[in-house]
Enzyme design. Structure first.
Site, PDB file in Angstrom:
ATOM      1  CB  CYS A 350      -4.625 -16.168 -22.467  1.00  0.00           C
ATOM      2  SG  CYS A 350      -6.179 -17.021 -22.181  1.00  0.00           S
ATOM      3  CG  HIS A 452      -1.933 -19.883 -20.141  1.00  0.00           C
ATOM      4  ND1 HIS A 452      -1.787 -18.564 -19.784  1.00  0.00           N
ATOM      5  CD2 HIS A 452      -3.255 -20.066 -20.391  1.00  0.00           C
ATOM      6  CE1 HIS A 452      -2.978 -17.970 -19.832  1.00  0.00           C
ATOM      7  NE2 HIS A 452      -3.877 -18.855 -20.195  1.00  0.00           N
TER       8      HIS A 452
END
Lengths: 515, 283
Positions: A350, A452
């Site tokens: 991310c 994630h």
């Protein structure tokens, strides 16, 4: 013993009935870390075992550990876990206000799973909370109450922060909207539990105190019999019964905000994976699963010198990419990571992925600052652009581009990244088909992705561990799905609460308000 | 000899650090000051010049006061040996406790030891800064009285309560401790400190005012969170590598440097004048 076919062993009526409505029960804590989340998780499972349709609810959560529901709504991970415990689908209404701190007393405010606006402390407490805030709570709570037999509510921090009493919708405000019966809980580990219990109740207004029907002492080590004199004193002082003492247990549950992983870098055998401790580190739960592998330890790295002692580097998610990237440069991490590229595997997740790229373009100052173009670490051929206050939150099914093995995760991010060249890391599936996701350097030693939870399933764990240089001829460990581990921990929590808490008393409390 | 005592609303509230800070502050002003803690439950002992064991935090506080650690600064150490066995260090030496039968005798011994230390310290020091253990109202723990209010009574020390605000509930913890004190103990509470605060302290004022009104204790100040490593009973917290990159070769110099860093922050955040007035109060 309760007999699930509808009676107890001695023939008494099964007291809780599916389809009936029960009074909402709310667990509040004397502090953060009191064990509210744990108790709510356990109660969701226990009540689901009793055949009730249960929904968890936390009015206001401040957490960087969030996830996406099936509908793409962003809620705190812990409420998603509680939904699992309740055997129900997670939804935005279960965590109607989520605050994600960005630093400088500013938070991104997520309402019913969708990003709403950034606010500072003054605006949030001074205005939002008592106007839109309460309305949002009413809507979300009543939705869950209508669709379920019971709602189990988690408080936030302490209900007795008298300096913000009027603005505390997360505790007494939510209790009033729900007309909940309340239980106060304390973590006995830090000492002073009796003072915290007595002080919390006695600082509340009379009608707020009256909501509290029980006390639970958590995380106790030792023989609970030796607490007797203290418990008697508290019961006398407050007129509230102590429902039980829950012993300390080791649980493999995603932590809400605390750093579960060992922050000491040790010499020795095994694989040490270093996660750079960015100031605004998010989704630290991503790394829980790595520790499922034999001889793998995960450490938080606060100092660039520690990078020499680890076998792989991870740049984790962050609430603010550009600010934390500047921090990386200033602290000397950036230089050291550039030197280590090609020698140890480096993975960016991310915000960490965005940092590994060539450039980050933020014309509208969405990540703070004003109209910036910032140089990344330059280790991946990727350019990231922030051009709208829009957030991607979605659950993701994907497969490894190299061998097609399954990867599951979720994305939560602002900004989009364009991969300029090279092979993708994953093939991501959506309604339109498959498209490439993530990036990997030509030597395979630097990787980046928005996913994630990517380590939850074995495939990517193995892929990542296999990229370590020779020393660690990594054996094929059994395919462990974190999902199974989490389910076992939920069940264990429920069992331990049932075994140590007066559940008859709890059921009587729920029935007290049977509609 | 005058005395003051820091008690905590929980373990690890910051009593040790406050004690060290006050020792440093007074010593710098030419006051002959010593630390005191009745009971330490710890495996982290230090050895004095005369070969006696005391808790490492009292040694650290002694250095902060510019003096040598002595056993009268910590007469009782209880060392958990595993399997529920305990080793007792009395006045710096390991001693079998088999001749002490029951809690009455233990309490009598404890009071005697504290009284003896008070007399010895009074010979050489003008001020003793006492540190409590755990919570003073952990009524189920056998030593909570000896380590806290009994010590305060023997030293005639007014009490300042320290609460860790970082996890929340600190107002409740102060008020709850006050309520659970014995009636005649409440009047010994003169002040409180909110420790490890992050953010703008002005948001706390309503809460501080209410606690001051309900306990008659004054808020000495709000200490911000300071990221340094000091020796503590719980040795694990010392292993986190915060000394890396320090120029000091001797860990004690690094600890003192850390204390100085906290002291600079404390001077801005705590009302030391008020602490000195508390010290002067007749109980």
């Amino acid at each position: 013993m309760r007999d699930r076919q509808g009676g107890t062993a001695d023939g008494a009526e099964w007291r809780l009935r599916a389809g009936a409505k029960y009074r909402p029960i709310m667990v509040m804590g004397t502090t953060s870390g009191a064990g509210k989340s744990f108790l709510v998780t356990a109660l969701c499972r226990i009540l689901s075992d009793e055949g009730l349709k249960v929904a968890p609810y936390k009015a206001q959560n401040m957490s960087l550990n969030s996830c996406a529901t099936e509908q793409g709504e962003e809620i705190a991970r812990i409420q998603e876990l509680q939904a699992r415990a309740a055997r129900t689908r997670a939804e935005g209404a279960m965590n109607p206000i989520l605050l994600k701190p960005k630093g400088d007393a500013i938070s991104q405010v997520i309402v019913m799973g969708r990003p709403y606006r950034d606010m500072d402390v003054k605006e949030y407490y001074g205005h939002f909370v008592n106007t839109e805030g309460r309305e949002i709570l009413r809507r979300s709570f009543h939705k869950l109450a209508a669709e379920n037999d019971i709602v189990v509510i988690e408080g936030a921090g302490s209900p007795a922060e008298i300096n913000i009493a009027d603005g505390d919708i997360a505790n007494m405000g939510a209790a009033e909207i729900a007309d909940a019966a309340c239980i106060l809980t304390v973590n006995s580990e830090w000492g002073g539990m009796f003072a915290y219990l007595v002080g919390t109740i006695m600082l509340l207004e009379q009608q707020q105190r009256a909501r509290f029907k029980g006390i639970i002492i958590n995380n106790f080590r030792g023989d609970p019999d030796c607490l007797r004199s203290g418990i008697e004193r508290v019961e006398r002082e407050l007129g509230i019964p102590v429902l039980g003492v829950v012993p300390h247990m080791d649980l493999e549950l995603p932590n809400e905000d605390s750093m579960f992983i060992d922050s000491k870098v040790k010499e020795g055998d095994g694989i040490r994976i270093g996660v750079v401790r960015l100031p605004r580190i998010s989704n630290i739960t991503d790394f829980d699963a790595l520790t499922l592998e034999e001889s793998v330890s995960v450490v938080l790295v606060s100092d660039p010198d520690q990078l020499d002692l680890i076998d792989a580097i991870i740049l984790p998610g962050t609430k603010n990419t550009i600010v934390d990237l500047n921090w990386l440069e200033a602290k000397g991490f950036a230089g050291r990571i550039r030197q280590l590229a090609g020698k140890v595997p480096i993975l960016g997740i991310c915000g960490g992925y965005q940092m590994l790229g060539q450039e980050i373009v933020d014309k509208k100052g969405i990540e703070g600052g004003s109209g910036q173009k910032v140089k990344g670490l330059g280790l991946l051929p990727v350019v990231t652009t922030f051009d709208a206050y829009e957030k991607c939150t979605a659950q993701v099914e994907a497969r490894l581009a190299s061998n097609g093995a399954r990867v599951r995760g979720y994305e939560i991010h602002m900004g989009r990244s364009e991969v300029l060249q090279g092979e993708p890391l994953f093939l991501v599936r959506d309604e339109k088909g498959e498209h490439p996701g993530g990036a990997i350097s030509s030597d395979g030693m630097v990787m980046g992705t928005y996913l994630h939870g990517l380590f939850d399933l074995p495939a990517f764990r193995k892929r990542f561990l296999a990229s370590m240089p020779e020393k660690h001829g990594h054996e094929e460990s059994a395919s462990i799905d974190t999902g199974d581990r989490v389910e076992a921990s939920i069940q264990k929590s429920a069992d331990i609460v049932r075994a140590n808490i007066d559940m008859e008393a709890v059921f009587r409390i729920l029935e007290g308000g049977r509609i | 000899m005058k005395a003051i005592m820091f008690q905590g609303t929980s373990s690890d509230a910051g009593k040790s650090t406050m004690t060290a800070l006050l020792c440093r502050h007074l010593s710098e002003r030419g006051v002959k000051v010593a630390p005191f803690k009745a009971i330490n439950v710890t495996l982290n002992a230090f050895v004095t010049k005369h070969g006696g064991e005391i808790g490492i935090s009292q040694a650290f506080q002694a250095w902060a006061a510019g003096i040598e650690p002595e056993v009268e600064m910590n007469p009782i150490i209880i060392k958990p040996e595993g399997g529920g066995r305990l080793q007792y260090i009395i006045n710096g030496r390991a001693q079998a406790m088999s001749h002490i039968k029951g809690s009455e005798e233990w309490k009598a011994l404890g009071l005697e030891l504290i009284q003896q230390c008070k007399v010895k310290l009074a010979e050489r020091y003008e001020v003793v800064v006492c540190e409590g253990s755990g919570s003073p109202v952990e009524v189920n723990l056998p030593n909570h009285g000896l380590a806290n209010m009994d010590t305060a009574r023997i030293f005639k020390a007014p009490v300042i309560l320290v609460a860790d605000i970082d996890k929340g509930g600190s107002f409740a913890s102060i008020f709850g401790t006050y309520v659970l004190y014995e009636r005649n103990e409440r009047r010994m509470l003169k002040g409180f400190i909110l420790n490890r605060f992050r953010g703008d302290a002005s948001v706390l004022s309503k809460g501080i005012e209410e606690i001051e009104n309900r306990t008659s204790a004054k808020c000495i100040g709000v200490m911000p969170f300071v990221d340094v490593s000091l020796p503590a009973e719980d040795g694990l917290s010392m292993m986190d590598g915060r000394h890396k990159g320090s120029k000091h070769l001797d860990i004690r110099d690094s600890w003192m440097a850390s204390l100085n860093e906290i002291y600079r922050v404390a001077l801005r955040s705590l009302d030391f004048q008020q602490i000195t007035s508390v010290l002067d109060e007749r109980l």
